[in-house]
Design a protein around this motif. Structure first.
Motif, PDB file in Angstrom:
ATOM      1  N   ASN A 149       0.716  -1.214  -0.143  1.00  0.00           N
ATOM      2  CA  ASN A 149       0.061  -0.035  -0.046  1.00  0.00           C
ATOM      3  C   ASN A 149       0.884   1.252  -0.031  1.00  0.00           C
ATOM      4  O   ASN A 149       0.412   2.230  -0.594  1.00  0.00           O
ATOM      5  CB  ASN A 149      -1.015   0.041   1.298  1.00  0.00           C
ATOM      6  N   LEU A 183      -4.227   0.022   6.247  1.00  0.00           N
ATOM      7  CA  LEU A 183      -3.289  -0.131   5.488  1.00  0.00           C
ATOM      8  C   LEU A 183      -2.417  -1.615   5.669  1.00  0.00           C
ATOM      9  O   LEU A 183      -1.850  -2.095   4.653  1.00  0.00           O
ATOM     10  CB  LEU A 183      -1.974   0.647   5.814  1.00  0.00           C
ATOM     11  N   GLN A 188      -5.472  -0.815  -0.258  1.00  0.00           N
ATOM     12  CA  GLN A 188      -6.084   0.334  -0.214  1.00  0.00           C
ATOM     13  C   GLN A 188      -6.301   0.889  -1.799  1.00  0.00           C
ATOM     14  O   GLN A 188      -6.480   2.239  -1.664  1.00  0.00           O
ATOM     15  CB  GLN A 188      -5.611   1.138   0.789  1.00  0.00           C
TER      16      GLN A 188
END
Length: 221
Positions: A149, A183, A188
């Motif tokens: 992420n 996260l 995400q």
């Protein structure tokens, strides 16, 4: 390699490249499933951290698709293209001392100009330009979600490496003490279903002509 074999290898390589043009690069999935007795036998004498990783991944995704004495491999497990649990540990001290034993892969194209910044962020985020893959290697899957992420945020310009390291450290600590840490709990961003490999460009044609001409001169001189 013998001279004749060199030319033969180049010809085979060109034919192979033509055959696979337009295909997504990298390992192709194995659909067989390894029986758990084999998995347990292989992992029985692995280090404690490696055994913990196997337990986590098997518990979430079931038995692996491939097994060998040094690693277990899953394909298309959940959101991942490939996941590998390793017997052999890689010491890693960011953000805390641990061993990297589980590596998770996605298809993703990283612009070459971002490679250095990703290396500055985390040495266990690995970019394969030719394959079009990015992987993260750590001690648990959640840490790999976190690293990937933040890789995305660096590539898209939302963060620099320094900021990403700060966010990684705080998020990892939050996850460990069971606070909210999105996260570390899943992607995400959207994983696009597109071709990500980068075969680069062919540059050898002119050099082959020059070197062939030079070879002829060598033979007649």
């Amino acid at each position: 390699m013998k001279p004749a074999d060199r030319l033969k290898t180049v010809a085979i390589g060109a034919a192979s490249a033509a055959k696979t043009a337009g295909q997504q690069a990298g390992e192709q999935p194995t659909t067989t499933v390894v029986d758990m007795q084999t998995v347990e036998r292989i992992a029985a004498n692995w280090p404690m951290m490696s055994q913990a990783a196997v337990k986590e991944i098997v518990g979430k995704y079931g038995a692996p698709n491939e097994a060998m004495e040094s690693r277990l491999i899953w394909y298309n497990n959940g959101p991942w293209k490939r996941t590998i649990c390793y017997r052999d540990e890689v010491p890693h001290h960011f953000p805390n001392p641990h061993s990297d034993v589980v590596e998770c892969f996605i298809d993703y194209r990283v612009p070459p100009e971002k490679f250095s910044e990703l290396a500055e962020f985390d040495g266990s985020v690995i970019v394969e330009r030719t394959k079009g893959e990015v992987s993260a290697r750590c001690d648990m899957e959640s840490a790999n979600f976190l690293a990937i992420n933040l890789m995305y945020k660096i590539v898209t310009g939302e963060m620099n490496a320094e900021k990403a390291r700060e966010v990684y450290t705080e998020t990892a600590a939050a996850y460990v003490v069971s606070r909210s840490a999105p996260l570390a709990e899943g992607f995400q961003f959207e994983l696009l279903q597109e071709q990500t490999n980068d075969p680069d460009e062919t540059t050898i044609a002119g050099a082959m002509l020059r070197q062939t001409a030079g070879k002829v001169k060598d033979m007649v001189s």
